[in-house]
Design a protein around this motif. Structure first.
Motif, PDB file in Angstrom:
ATOM      1  N   TYR A 105       0.821  -1.202   0.000  1.00  0.00           N
ATOM      2  CA  TYR A 105       0.000   0.000   0.000  1.00  0.00           C
ATOM      3  C   TYR A 105       0.854   1.251   0.000  1.00  0.00           C
ATOM      4  O   TYR A 105       0.553   2.242  -0.646  1.00  0.00           O
ATOM      5  CB  TYR A 105      -0.887   0.055   1.244  1.00  0.00           C
ATOM      6  CG  TYR A 105      -2.148  -0.731   1.147  1.00  0.00           C
ATOM      7  CD1 TYR A 105      -2.479  -1.671   2.115  1.00  0.00           C
ATOM      8  CD2 TYR A 105      -3.026  -0.525   0.097  1.00  0.00           C
ATOM      9  CE1 TYR A 105      -3.640  -2.388   2.028  1.00  0.00           C
ATOM     10  CE2 TYR A 105      -4.195  -1.239   0.007  1.00  0.00           C
ATOM     11  CZ  TYR A 105      -4.498  -2.172   0.973  1.00  0.00           C
ATOM     12  OH  TYR A 105      -5.649  -2.884   0.895  1.00  0.00           O
ATOM     13  N   MET A 149       7.173   6.517  -2.093  1.00  0.00           N
ATOM     14  CA  MET A 149       6.148   6.032  -1.165  1.00  0.00           C
ATOM     15  C   MET A 149       5.129   7.130  -0.900  1.00  0.00           C
ATOM     16  O   MET A 149       5.420   8.319  -1.011  1.00  0.00           O
ATOM     17  CB  MET A 149       6.784   5.664   0.180  1.00  0.00           C
ATOM     18  CG  MET A 149       7.812   4.572   0.087  1.00  0.00           C
ATOM     19  SD  MET A 149       7.974   3.711   1.643  1.00  0.00           S
ATOM     20  CE  MET A 149       8.843   4.920   2.576  1.00  0.00           C
ATOM     21  N   HIS A 150       3.937   6.736  -0.497  1.00  0.00           N
ATOM     22  CA  HIS A 150       2.919   7.727  -0.151  1.00  0.00           C
ATOM     23  C   HIS A 150       3.281   8.469   1.104  1.00  0.00           C
ATOM     24  O   HIS A 150       3.007   9.660   1.240  1.00  0.00           O
ATOM     25  CB  HIS A 150       1.568   7.041   0.082  1.00  0.00           C
ATOM     26  CG  HIS A 150       0.934   6.556  -1.171  1.00  0.00           C
ATOM     27  ND1 HIS A 150       0.820   5.231  -1.500  1.00  0.00           N
ATOM     28  CD2 HIS A 150       0.368   7.236  -2.181  1.00  0.00           C
ATOM     29  CE1 HIS A 150       0.224   5.121  -2.667  1.00  0.00           C
ATOM     30  NE2 HIS A 150      -0.064   6.308  -3.105  1.00  0.00           N
ATOM     31  N   ASP A 151       3.869   7.777   2.061  1.00  0.00           N
ATOM     32  CA  ASP A 151       4.156   8.374   3.362  1.00  0.00           C
ATOM     33  C   ASP A 151       5.093   7.419   4.076  1.00  0.00           C
ATOM     34  O   ASP A 151       5.279   6.279   3.671  1.00  0.00           O
ATOM     35  CB  ASP A 151       2.849   8.541   4.147  1.00  0.00           C
ATOM     36  CG  ASP A 151       3.019   9.377   5.401  1.00  0.00           C
ATOM     37  OD1 ASP A 151       2.053   9.489   6.169  1.00  0.00           O
ATOM     38  OD2 ASP A 151       4.121   9.918   5.611  1.00  0.00           O
ATOM     39  N   ILE A 152       5.672   7.882   5.183  1.00  0.00           N
ATOM     40  CA  ILE A 152       6.518   7.001   5.987  1.00  0.00           C
ATOM     41  C   ILE A 152       5.603   6.086   6.796  1.00  0.00           C
ATOM     42  O   ILE A 152       4.686   6.543   7.471  1.00  0.00           O
ATOM     43  CB  ILE A 152       7.401   7.818   6.950  1.00  0.00           C
ATOM     44  CG1 ILE A 152       8.241   8.816   6.168  1.00  0.00           C
ATOM     45  CG2 ILE A 152       8.289   6.895   7.740  1.00  0.00           C
ATOM     46  CD1 ILE A 152       9.144   9.618   7.054  1.00  0.00           C
ATOM     47  N   LEU A 187       0.084   5.238   8.435  1.00  0.00           N
ATOM     48  CA  LEU A 187       0.699   6.269   7.601  1.00  0.00           C
ATOM     49  C   LEU A 187       0.331   7.574   8.282  1.00  0.00           C
ATOM     50  O   LEU A 187      -0.751   8.096   8.075  1.00  0.00           O
ATOM     51  CB  LEU A 187       0.122   6.230   6.181  1.00  0.00           C
ATOM     52  CG  LEU A 187       0.421   4.995   5.352  1.00  0.00           C
ATOM     53  CD1 LEU A 187      -0.419   4.999   4.095  1.00  0.00           C
ATOM     54  CD2 LEU A 187       1.877   4.951   4.966  1.00  0.00           C
ATOM     55  N   ASN A 189       1.037  10.909   8.247  1.00  0.00           N
ATOM     56  CA  ASN A 189       0.645  12.161   7.619  1.00  0.00           C
ATOM     57  C   ASN A 189      -0.646  12.047   6.840  1.00  0.00           C
ATOM     58  O   ASN A 189      -1.355  13.022   6.668  1.00  0.00           O
ATOM     59  CB  ASN A 189       1.762  12.645   6.694  1.00  0.00           C
ATOM     60  CG  ASN A 189       2.406  13.891   7.235  1.00  0.00           C
ATOM     61  OD1 ASN A 189       2.276  14.188   8.417  1.00  0.00           O
ATOM     62  ND2 ASN A 189       3.088  14.621   6.393  1.00  0.00           N
ATOM     63  N   LEU A 190      -0.910  10.869   6.348  1.00  0.00           N
ATOM     64  CA  LEU A 190      -2.151  10.696   5.600  1.00  0.00           C
ATOM     65  C   LEU A 190      -3.293  10.323   6.523  1.00  0.00           C
ATOM     66  O   LEU A 190      -4.435  10.217   6.097  1.00  0.00           O
ATOM     67  CB  LEU A 190      -1.989   9.613   4.534  1.00  0.00           C
ATOM     68  CG  LEU A 190      -0.933   9.895   3.492  1.00  0.00           C
ATOM     69  CD1 LEU A 190      -0.977   8.828   2.435  1.00  0.00           C
ATOM     70  CD2 LEU A 190      -1.146  11.246   2.848  1.00  0.00           C
ATOM     71  N   GLY A 191      -2.968  10.093   7.782  1.00  0.00           N
ATOM     72  CA  GLY A 191      -4.022   9.801   8.744  1.00  0.00           C
ATOM     73  C   GLY A 191      -4.693   8.469   8.535  1.00  0.00           C
ATOM     74  O   GLY A 191      -5.864   8.312   8.868  1.00  0.00           O
ATOM     75  N   SER A 192      -4.007   7.501   7.967  1.00  0.00           N
ATOM     76  CA  SER A 192      -4.683   6.211   7.770  1.00  0.00           C
ATOM     77  C   SER A 192      -3.931   5.102   8.481  1.00  0.00           C
ATOM     78  O   SER A 192      -2.721   5.123   8.608  1.00  0.00           O
ATOM     79  CB  SER A 192      -4.833   5.900   6.289  1.00  0.00           C
ATOM     80  OG  SER A 192      -3.601   5.827   5.675  1.00  0.00           O
ATOM     81  N   ARG A 222       7.438   9.205  13.262  1.00  0.00           N
ATOM     82  CA  ARG A 222       7.698   9.693  11.905  1.00  0.00           C
ATOM     83  C   ARG A 222       8.769  10.783  11.924  1.00  0.00           C
ATOM     84  O   ARG A 222       9.641  10.836  11.046  1.00  0.00           O
ATOM     85  CB  ARG A 222       6.404  10.223  11.294  1.00  0.00           C
ATOM     86  CG  ARG A 222       6.546  10.619   9.852  1.00  0.00           C
ATOM     87  CD  ARG A 222       5.240  11.172   9.329  1.00  0.00           C
ATOM     88  NE  ARG A 222       5.359  11.461   7.927  1.00  0.00           N
ATOM     89  CZ  ARG A 222       5.830  12.579   7.429  1.00  0.00           C
ATOM     90  NH1 ARG A 222       6.233  13.531   8.238  1.00  0.00           N
ATOM     91  NH2 ARG A 222       5.922  12.763   6.124  1.00  0.00           N
TER      92      ARG A 222
END
Lengths: 237, 210
Positions: A105, A149-152, A187, A189-192, A222
């Motif tokens: 993901y 990547m989308h986020d760390i 994740l 920063n993306l809050g998921s 993070r």
């Protein structure tokens, strides 16, 4: 009755119940790999090497495959648990599958068509939070390799005691005596939230509180990871 | 796909140019707003532009991008110009081990296949035999500049050397010396002067290293 885990607001090692110890991290530890990292947390030492993106051996797909090899060294656990390295336990296979899913993901797979990215983990010392430490190690190694990547991805562990306390970043003694242990991967920063694993029984309110606490820790972790990378980048000029 | 729960959770504030960013950091221009387009190392998520690699955010030719120092591993994409060594030549195909993609060295070799139909354009070839015999166009161990025209199957990418600037770049003659280009179809051995047939790459101005 055995001694409670939290006495006068402090745990055995002097930490407050919701105080976590940030792991120490390093990147670029393996020369041959595209990216690599080493994470040392409270009780776990794990190294991750990333190879790829390289040509896939499966049928070509529009997005890359993330493959995980999760190896635990024979000396990683206490003597009574020692076993042959050639026999991965089902628990390790589950961890590998979870890591594959989580990073499947997180990595921008569409940018690497018909490729595979291999994450090789070697757990040198296994503690309670080997999954959480592996997640951090993989995030660092993927960023060291320059894979998008989308986020760390970060992860945190918490234990629930019989007295209703939530202990963040538990030691093995605390998890053995606890009612349940929870690991959350997110994740930040993306809050998921990518995954939640719990062993043991607790009420849904306790679990929810535990997840929220873990997510807050993930956000703080993070920053730790980002600082490690920034320092490594500045050192390399 | 992860969902953005709340936009407010993304890092806000100072403009990003020159700062070290990590994946998931929001990139902001000088006014503190999200730029519309991003270059390499960035991705859009909703109305925000996020960094996707760890590196320094830069404003490069009007686009925001994130650059990192250090080795990166390219993968072949359709339209990429690749350099590869000819591994095997068959009747109507050649297998090529790609080691360089768009002027970047690869860490692992990728496999590509060159079909004889993608070697010479029909109307340009004076000799019809060159259209059907791969052996007259490339030889094993030649370094070939090719274009990726397709992702191919599980074994190899699809390559083409139809254009004038694509084809054999370096090669060795059967006498063992280096070959030098003589025209679009021939190369000459510098040791013995023997002339050999190849589909020669006539270098254009894009290819600065030759």
């Amino acid at each position: 009755m055995s001694k409670p885990l939290v006495i006068a607001g402090k745990r055995k090692d002097g930490r407050k119940p919701q105080e976590y110890r940030a792991p120490s991290c390093a990147v670029g530890v393996t020369e041959n790999a595209q990216g690599s990292s080493y994470v040392e947390s409270l009780s776990t030492k794990v190294t991750c090497s990333v190879y790829g993106p390289k040509q896939t051996v499966d049928d070509p797909a529009e997005a890359c495959d993330v493959k995980v090899n999760f190896t635990v060294a024979t000396f990683a656990e206490a003597a009574y648990k020692r076993r042959h390295a050639q026999q991965p336990t089902s628990e390790d296979r589950n961890k590998a599958a979870s890591l594959e899913e989580a990073f499947g993901y997180a990595v921008l797979c569409e940018k690497y068509p018909k490729s595979r990215i291999e994450l090789n983990f070697l757990v040198l010392q296994r503690g309670v939070d080997d999954y959480a430490a592996s997640v951090l190690a993989a995030s660092l190694a993927l960023m060291d390799a320059g894979i998008e990547m989308h986020d760390i991805v970060t992860a945190a562990t918490a234990s629930f005691t019989a007295n209703g306390e939530t202990l963040l970043d538990p030691t093995s003694r605390e998890t053995r005596r606890a009612v349940a242990t929870l690991t959350t991967t997110c994740l930040p920063n993306l809050g998921s939230i990518l995954s939640v694993n719990q062993s043991g029984t607790s009420t849904s309110e306790t679990t929810e509180e535990g997840i929220k606490l873990c997510c807050k820790t993930c956000t703080a972790l993070r920053d730790v990871v980002a600082t490690t990378l920034r320092e490594a980048a500045e050192k390399n000029g | 796909m992860p969902k953005v729960q709340k936009a407010g959770k993304l890092t806000a504030g100072v403009p990003s140019a020159g700062r070290f960013v990590v994946p998931g950091d929001r990139l902001l221009d000088a006014e503190g707003k999200s730029p519309l387009t991003g270059g390499e190392g960035t991705a859009r998520l909703g109305t925000h532009l996020l960094a996707t690699i760890a590196g320094y955010a830069q404003f490069d030719k009007g686009v925001f991008c994130v650059k990192r120092k250090g080795k990166s591993s390219p993968t072949p994409a359709v339209g990429a110009i690749v350099l590869g060594t000819v591994a095997k030549v068959g009747g109507n195909f050649a297998n090529i081990d790609i080691f360089c993609i768009n002027k970047k060295r690869c860490h692992t070799t990728f496999k590509g296949t060159l079909r004889v139909e993608d070697t010479r354009a029909v109307f340009q070839s004076l000799d019809t035999l060159k259209q059907v015999e791969m052996w007259r166009n490339v030889k094993p161990n030649d370094v070939v500049r090719a274009e990726v025209i397709g992702l191919g199957d599980r074994k190899a990418y699809q390559l083409s050397v139809l254009r004038d600037e694509l084809g054999v770049v370096f090669g060795n003659s059967i006498d063992g010396h280096q070959l030098v280009a003589m025209g679009a179809d021939t190369m000459q051995c510098i040791g013995t002067g023997r002339v050999e047939e190849r589909k020669v790459s006539l270098g254009g101005s894009d290819f600065w290293w030759l």
